[in-house]
Design a protein around this motif. Sequence first.
Motif, short mmCIF file in Angstrom:
data_model
loop_
_atom_site.label_atom_id
_atom_site.label_comp_id
_atom_site.label_asym_id
_atom_site.label_seq_id
_atom_site.Cartn_x
_atom_site.Cartn_y
_atom_site.Cartn_z
N UNK A 62 0.85 -1.20 0.00
CA UNK A 62 0.00 0.00 0.00
C UNK A 62 0.88 1.25 0.00
N UNK A 63 0.55 2.17 -0.91
CA UNK A 63 1.22 3.48 -0.90
C UNK A 63 0.22 4.61 -0.62
N UNK A 64 -1.08 4.34 -0.79
CA UNK A 64 -2.06 5.39 -0.53
C UNK A 64 -3.44 4.77 -0.32
N UNK A 65 -4.13 5.25 0.73
CA UNK A 65 -5.54 4.95 0.96
C UNK A 65 -6.33 6.25 0.82
N UNK A 66 -7.43 6.21 0.12
CA UNK A 66 -8.40 7.31 0.11
C UNK A 66 -9.71 6.69 0.58
N UNK A 67 -10.22 7.17 1.70
CA UNK A 67 -11.40 6.55 2.31
C UNK A 67 -12.47 7.60 2.57
N UNK A 68 -13.67 7.30 2.11
CA UNK A 68 -14.84 8.11 2.44
C UNK A 68 -15.71 7.29 3.39
N UNK A 69 -15.79 7.75 4.64
CA UNK A 69 -16.63 7.10 5.64
C UNK A 69 -18.02 7.73 5.51
#
Length: 150
Positions: A62-69
């Motif tokens: 993993x190099x990046x997480x983009x998370x919309x909760x």
Amino acid sequence: MNWDLPKPFTLDIQVQADDIDELGHANNASYVRWLERCAWQHSQSLGLGVVEYRELDRAMAVVRHEIDYLAAAYAGEKLTMATWIVRWDKKLRMTRHFQLCRQSDGLTLLRAATTFACIELSSGKPKRMPPVFIEVYAKGVVADDALPKA
């Protein structure tokens, strides 16, 4: 479930008491663990697990997480996490999309995108995907015509 994309790989999850934080709902760290578990199980279902990664001295890190909760999950709820490989360059990078839904009402609780880079396990440095990665992960890539138009 009303999935964002066709033919997801899915993982059923039940929210456990130790997932719950001081605010009474699943902690954001639990969501990240579920993303990771779903990605791993999808890779394993395609034929690439930790054993194969070690044999090949390569891994997708993993190099990046983009998370919309979007909504909270609570103890005891049954959820389903879906994932799709939506982009890859067949060299170093791959992107997965995720969608988490509550089974009881189909509500989407989370949408996420995770970018991975291929690394050499022995050095931790970026390295091109070996041919077997390209062959195996190709089976999990969503067709371009299934992706939403920008």
